[in-house]
Design a protein around this motif. Structure first.
Motif, PDB file in Angstrom:
ATOM      1  N   ALA A 183      -6.243  -8.011  53.064  1.00  0.00           N
ATOM      2  CA  ALA A 183      -5.347  -7.545  52.019  1.00  0.00           C
ATOM      3  C   ALA A 183      -5.388  -8.662  50.990  1.00  0.00           C
ATOM      4  N   VAL A 184      -5.356  -8.199  49.567  1.00  0.00           N
ATOM      5  CA  VAL A 184      -5.419  -8.934  48.676  1.00  0.00           C
ATOM      6  C   VAL A 184      -3.884  -8.541  47.862  1.00  0.00           C
ATOM      7  N   ALA A 185      -2.928  -9.616  47.944  1.00  0.00           N
ATOM      8  CA  ALA A 185      -1.739  -9.319  47.210  1.00  0.00           C
ATOM      9  C   ALA A 185      -1.923  -9.536  45.888  1.00  0.00           C
ATOM     10  N   ASP A 186      -1.119  -8.653  45.213  1.00  0.00           N
ATOM     11  CA  ASP A 186      -1.201  -8.788  43.686  1.00  0.00           C
ATOM     12  C   ASP A 186      -2.681  -8.809  43.027  1.00  0.00           C
ATOM     13  N   PRO A 187      -3.551  -7.778  43.400  1.00  0.00           N
ATOM     14  CA  PRO A 187      -4.846  -7.817  43.259  1.00  0.00           C
ATOM     15  C   PRO A 187      -5.326  -7.787  41.573  1.00  0.00           C
ATOM     16  N   PRO A 188      -6.163  -8.388  41.093  1.00  0.00           N
ATOM     17  CA  PRO A 188      -6.551  -8.282  39.944  1.00  0.00           C
ATOM     18  C   PRO A 188      -7.006  -6.872  39.516  1.00  0.00           C
ATOM     19  N   VAL A 189      -6.671  -6.409  38.147  1.00  0.00           N
ATOM     20  CA  VAL A 189      -7.196  -5.194  37.644  1.00  0.00           C
ATOM     21  C   VAL A 189      -8.606  -4.763  37.914  1.00  0.00           C
ATOM     22  N   ASP A 190      -9.457  -5.841  37.868  1.00  0.00           N
ATOM     23  CA  ASP A 190     -10.887  -5.326  38.088  1.00  0.00           C
ATOM     24  C   ASP A 190     -11.398  -5.690  39.396  1.00  0.00           C
TER      25      ASP A 190
END
Length: 98
Positions: free
Chosen positions: A77-84
């Motif tokens: 899981a990636v927390a607060d993922p970048p928009v891209d």
């Protein structure tokens, strides 16, 4: 806080670290992550977090291994993922879909 989960396939004890490629595994289409660390005492898991952070341009603390801590097939899981993030993941897996 939002998060994005996706499957990965780990190749521990590789000759060099690399993130990229596609693996049709038991968790579905997965991103391949090769690390030089051996699969001993969680060393490969930490190396996976570092390699993914570098490849995705994020901080290591944003990456959590959700399932598969003792397996080559994992869900991260990636927390607060970048928009891209989706675009980056498609590029790394070699998918050409828009």
């Amino acid at each position: 806080m939002t998060e994005h989960r996706f499957p990965i396939r780990v190749r521990p004890a590789a000759h060099r670290p690399a993130v990229g490629g596609h693996w049709d595994g038991k968790l579905g289409p997965a991103l391949i992550v090769a690390v030089t660390a051996p699969a001993v005492d969680g060393k490969a898991n930490e190396a996976v977090r570092r390699a993914l952070a570098d490849a995705l341009g994020i901080h290591r603390r944003q990456i959590t291994i959700i399932t598969g801590t003792r397996s080559r097939d994992k869900v991260v899981a990636v927390a607060d993922p970048p928009v891209d993030l989706e675009i980056t993941l498609r590029r790394l897996t070699g998918e050409q879909r828009q």
